[in-house]
Design an enzyme around this catalytic site. Structure first.
Site, PDB file in Angstrom:
ATOM      1  N   ASN A 100     -37.726  45.758  19.632  1.00 41.98           N
ATOM      2  CA  ASN A 100     -36.625  46.678  19.370  1.00 41.98           C
ATOM      3  C   ASN A 100     -36.981  47.547  18.153  1.00 41.98           C
ATOM      4  O   ASN A 100     -38.024  47.348  17.525  1.00 41.98           O
ATOM      5  CB  ASN A 100     -35.334  45.888  19.135  1.00 41.98           C
ATOM      6  CG  ASN A 100     -35.340  45.170  17.801  1.00 41.98           C
ATOM      7  OD1 ASN A 100     -36.333  44.561  17.420  1.00 41.98           O
ATOM      8  ND2 ASN A 100     -34.239  45.235  17.086  1.00 41.98           N
ATOM      9  N   CYS A 151     -36.149  47.662  15.091  1.00 44.91           N
ATOM     10  CA  CYS A 151     -36.306  47.011  13.783  1.00 44.91           C
ATOM     11  C   CYS A 151     -37.344  45.892  13.793  1.00 44.91           C
ATOM     12  O   CYS A 151     -37.546  45.223  12.780  1.00 44.91           O
ATOM     13  CB  CYS A 151     -34.964  46.461  13.316  1.00 44.91           C
ATOM     14  SG  CYS A 151     -33.692  47.722  13.157  1.00 44.91           S
ATOM     15  N   GLU A 206     -37.423  42.892  15.116  1.00 46.62           N
ATOM     16  CA  GLU A 206     -37.130  41.464  15.115  1.00 46.62           C
ATOM     17  C   GLU A 206     -37.007  40.881  16.524  1.00 46.62           C
ATOM     18  O   GLU A 206     -37.267  39.695  16.721  1.00 46.62           O
ATOM     19  CB  GLU A 206     -35.856  41.157  14.311  1.00 46.62           C
ATOM     20  CG  GLU A 206     -34.545  41.469  14.998  1.00 46.62           C
ATOM     21  CD  GLU A 206     -34.086  42.885  14.741  1.00 46.62           C
ATOM     22  OE1 GLU A 206     -32.902  43.182  14.985  1.00 46.62           O
ATOM     23  OE2 GLU A 206     -34.910  43.707  14.298  1.00 46.62           O
TER      24      GLU A 206
END
Length: 943
Positions: free
Chosen positions: A365, A367, A369
């Site tokens: 994704n 970000c 994570e």
């Protein structure tokens, strides 16, 4: 979101299953039988009024909202403005936190009963009360889409993270644009890997040459910028990944660095590259985070100094070779220049993959994570770790484990009724049921327990808590598999899933503990893993993955957390929003708690806290032992945590996470390319799944265009005959025009008198500040005299402005000047005011200094009337070109939430180049690898 996949027919098919042989018995943890959680708190009515930074007008107002008195004003404002549903002013508008929590919790409980999770009505009621209590007392929070959508007439979207897929066909590429656009329109973000697309060095079947993935990135970037300016609730968040063996890898690596060069060149050539500038639209690739996927094969080639093969996308044959060290150096250099690309370690990621038989993990994704199968999604929830720290300084591992069980159960139930943006995402998510439990406030917890963030003890406590969280999550997942069945893809991946579970448990056994806290947590974690393995071997698991460490931006503010995700504390001094408006500067409440845990007495604590409040750091604080300084190290400031300290903390927790960690490693401006290279190398050696760095001021730095040309001029002069020039003083006439401005900076009052030549050039300044005869008054008199003489000898005013703007010392803070709302010092204010009064627009534009009217006109002129829909983040390049701009964007009034926080972080690290908030226009701050607005709660990624 316009298009969702949910419908009753699809849901009925998804729910079809045999009746469970057992059901879930729920025990009370926080609540008392016969007493509702709402009856145990004191409620109060509050008015939420949020102003527009541009003109001070009210952009949100809801009066009489109901919240527990323990909730901060900031949390109240954010929840009311972002999460309450219904038209403002209408009877249908939610007015109480009770309504919000009930809307969500009752939907979860109803779905749990419908799908056979609970043994009986009493268990369902206990589950409802426990979830309600934990949300009410800020023990945990679901991610933002849950609060936005669940229990409303909107599609029941619960996921914040998405991974898409694109193949080497025009149909697939165009579908990528479409799917990404739908996700952006709903305010979420997505990532994908472009490595299947043929490189620009390969031929098409028609005989022509392929365009290559970088060319298609341009279209996607433009699409993202257009969609977000069309009304998104936050900036378009996206991740673009390319494998290291792709023939276009060098072009991909250098893409964003070249754009930064473009910004510099165009600005120096006189193009308008400032906020709202007409030429900023020429800058590309600014809407995505870029990452390179490196393999173990490549990293071994880097270690040995060998070359590495770049492979054709369709045949896999090597069509070019490149020196691995040279390529890795290019990666480090690009990251050093502009913070992109980040790095993802492909073999490590897939070594921990529970479902390899269903496909490799190729992307993440935005970000970084969430990492799992293509065309999938993940819903997140985060626990507030400080809620489990007792007054005795002990972390309550048993209660923490019980809370995790309840939250994981709720998260799994949500997949039963959730809607999704596309059919492939819906299908994959329902088959694999990916969850992302995590936590926030780790930095505060470590400080409160007397642990330095960069210490063996701190890392041990973080590792044991993370291990406990994931171990309990998988234990509950295995229990749920025995009740409502394992995930659909489990049978095919059973061997691999069990192998990964054993890897987690083995890593837990290797944790070395140092204190009573981490030892007690480790004991509970070990039991949880043993039970998870045993139950899972019998039942399988309900979820293909369980945990990640997300940025926890908006929900961190909702829970009144001091720190987000896995981050350390940002600074020791923060600003607290007051109920009646305005704010006050306070020392983090974690500090006195930490001092107490370290054995200091009340009198010593008071003295140290007073010192920190005045100086912002602990260096030379009275009575504080030097060996305790490190406990109070923060991400920024006088004692900042070393870059490897961040990496080591990530490495300590990574083995206990299903996914990865959203975090950016801050590096000082003086860091070298070689140091960036070493950080990326150590990330691989230490077993991380992904890593990103940010070097202070690595974006387009100071907005002065004269620097480059001045340097070139000096080099040219050095090759010519040296001619000595003597300055000539041009004195002001006896009678000259002048003006006096009264000002207030951070509560300090003063007067600025400026005299000018008849032709309007500034020639002298006088500053009155402090009592006559005081040291401050004397220093300001001497300073004024020095500046005046310099001006008369021909030193340009813009030179002084460039040197003194952003100079930081007390007094600092809010001013009474509508054009310069915040100043980092008196001198910062004075020279900004002088610039506004005496410099022409073009010179001020180079310095990033504008009047309030000019700032509004810039935005309105290019994008229409100022509103929350304006594509401010799309103009990020110009903001990054002036990372130290305090007055653009400035908050309009002291009651503007979050505006004072800029004083602490604007010139430091990643915060200096943070984008403007899409909703309220104020400066955002780092949260993991994303950005967070502390004023209104908006984020640039997952929350």
């Amino acid at each position: 979101m316009t298009e969702t996949v949910g419908g009753s027919a699809k849901k009925t098919a998804a729910r079809a299953a045999a009746k469970p042989a057992a059901a879930l018995k729920v025990q009370r943890v926080y609540t008392t039988e016969g007493r509702h959680p709402y009856d145990e708190v004191t409620w109060e009515r509050r008015d939420v009024v949020m102003t527009n930074w541009r003109d001070g007008s009210v952009n949100f107002e809801q009066r009489g909202v109901e919240f527990p008195e323990s909730w901060s004003v900031n949390a109240t404002n954010i929840v009311t403005s972002k999460y309450f549903r219904g038209a403002v002013g209408s009877e249908k508008r939610e007015q109480s936190l009770r309504q919000l929590i009930d809307r969500v919790v009752k939907t979860y409980v109803g779905a749990g009963k419908e799908h056979g999770y609970f043994a009986g009505e009493q268990d369902a009621e206990i589950f409802e009360h426990e979830l309600t209590y934990m949300l009410l007392h800020q023990v945990f929070s679901f991610n933002s889409p849950v609060w936005f959508n669940v229990g409303t007439s909107s599609p029941q979207q619960v996921s914040a993270c998405f991974i898409l897929a694109v193949d080497d066909t025009m149909e697939s590429i165009l579908n990528w644009y479409r799917e990404e656009g739908l996700i952006f329109k709903g305010g979420s973000g997505a990532g994908l890997n472009l490595s299947r697309i043929r490189s620009s060095k390969e031929l098409l079947s028609s005989g022509g040459t392929a365009s290559g993935p970088v060319s298609f990135m341009r279209g996607a970037d433009a699409s993202a910028g257009t969609i977000k300016s069309g009304g998104a609730t936050r900036r378009a968040a996206k991740m673009v990944v390319l494998d290291v063996d792709h023939p276009d890898v060098v072009e991909f690596i250098e893409t964003k660095a070249r754009e930064e060069d473009k910004i510099r060149a165009l600005r120096d050539a006189g193009f308008d590259m400032d906020l709202g500038g007409a030429d900023i639209v020429s800058v590309q690739y600014q809407n995505a985070n870029n990452s390179i996927r490196v393999s173990d094969e490549f990293m071994h080639a880097y270690e040995s100094g060998g070359d590495f093969g770049l492979r054709a996308r369709q045949t896999g044959e090597v069509i070019d070779r490149i020196d691995a060290k040279e390529l890795f150096g290019k990666l480090a250099k690009a990251a050093w220049e502009c913070a992109d690309p980040g790095i993802q370690y492909d073999d490590t990621i897939n070594d921990w993959h529970t479902c390899p038989e269903s496909g490799r993990i190729t992307a993440s994704n935005p970000c970084s994570e969430y990492m799992h199968l293509d065309n999938s999604s993940c819903n997140l929830a985060s626990l507030n770790l400080m809620k489990f720290l007792g007054a005795d300084g002990k972390f309550d591992a048993v209660t923490f484990a019980k809370a995790v069980e309840l939250i994981i159960t709720a998260m799994d139930i949500s997949i039963c009724f959730a809607d999704f943006p596309t059919e492939p995402i819906a299908d994959t998510t329902r088959k694999f049921r990916q969850l992302g439990i995590g936590y926030a406030n780790l930095g505060a917890l470590l400080m409160a327990t007397g642990h330095a963030y960069d210490s063996e003890g701190g890392r041990s406590l973080a590792a044991t808590i993370t291990s406990l969280m994931t171990g309990v999550s998988y234990r509950r997942s295995a229990e749920l598999a025995g009740i409502v069945g394992a995930y659909d893809g489990y049978a095919r991946n059973a061997t691999a899933h069990q192998r990964v579970m054993r890897k987690h448990a083995a890593a837990n056994d290797l944790i070395r503990t140092y204190h009573a806290n981490d030892s007690s947590v480790h004991k509970v974690a070990t039991e949880a893993w043993q039970q998870a393995l045993a139950i899972g071997a019998k039942n399988g698991w309900r979820n293909a993955q369980a945990s990640v460490l997300a940025p926890t931006g908006t929900i961190g503010l909702m829970m009144d957390c001091d720190t987000t995700g896995i981050e350390p504390d940002l600074a020791l001094v923060k600003f607290k929003k007051l109920v009646g408006g305005g704010s006050m500067q306070i020392v983090n409440q974690t500090v006195p708690r930490a001092l107490k845990s370290l054995g200091y007495q009340e009198e010593q604590i008071e003295a140290i806290v007073e010192f920190i409040g005045e100086h912002g750091h602990v260096i030379d604080a009275p009575g504080l032992r030097r060996e305790h300084y490190e406990v109070f190290d923060c991400a920024m400031g006088e004692r900042s945590i070393a870059p490897m300290g961040h990496v080591r903390m990530m490495a300590a927790t990574q083995p206990f996470l299903s996914g990865a960690i959203s975090k950016t490693v801050n590096m000082p401006e003086t860091a070298t390319v070689e140091e960036v290279e070493e950080i990326y190398y150590q990330g691989w050696k230490l077993g991380l799944k992904a890593l990103a760095i940010y070097r202070d001021n690595c974006k387009v730095g100071q907005p002065l265009s004269a620097g480059k040309s001045a340097k070139a001029t000096e080099e040219k002069k050095s090759s010519e005959t040296v001619v000595e020039y003597r300055p000539v003083r041009k004195r002001l006439p006896k009678k000259r025009p002048s003006q006096t401005v009264s000002f207030t900076v951070g509560g300090a009052e003063g007067y600025l008198t400026a005299g000018s030549y008849p032709d309007n050039g500034l020639g002298e300044v006088f500053v009155k500040l402090g009592k006559q005869g005081s040291t401050l008054a004397g220093v300001m008199d001497a300073f004024s005299m020095s500046i005046s003489v310099g001006l008369q000898y021909g030193i340009p005013l813009e030179f002084y402005v460039s040197k003194f703007q952003n100079l930081r010392f007390e007094p600092a803070g809010m001013t009474d000047d509508p054009d310069v709302r915040i100043a980092t010092s008196v001198l910062d204010y004075l020279f900004r005011r002088l610039a506004l009064d005496y410099l022409p627009y073009d010179k001020r534009a180079q310095l990033g200094i504008f009047t309030a009217d000019e700032r509004s006109a810039q935005v309105a002129g290019e994008y229409g009337a100022p509103s929350s829909d304006v594509d401010l983040e799309g103009l990020r390049g110009s903001v990054e070109a002036a990372p130290a701009q305090v007055d653009a964007p400035a908050s309009e009034a002291p009651k503007q939430v979050g505006s004072s926080t800029e004083l602490l972080e604007l010139h430091l690290g990643k915060a200096a180049d943070a984008p403007l908030c899409m909703t309220c226009g104020t400066k955002m701050r780092p949260a993991g690898s994303c950005y967070l607005c502390e004023g209104c709660g908006s984020t640039s990624g997952c929350s």
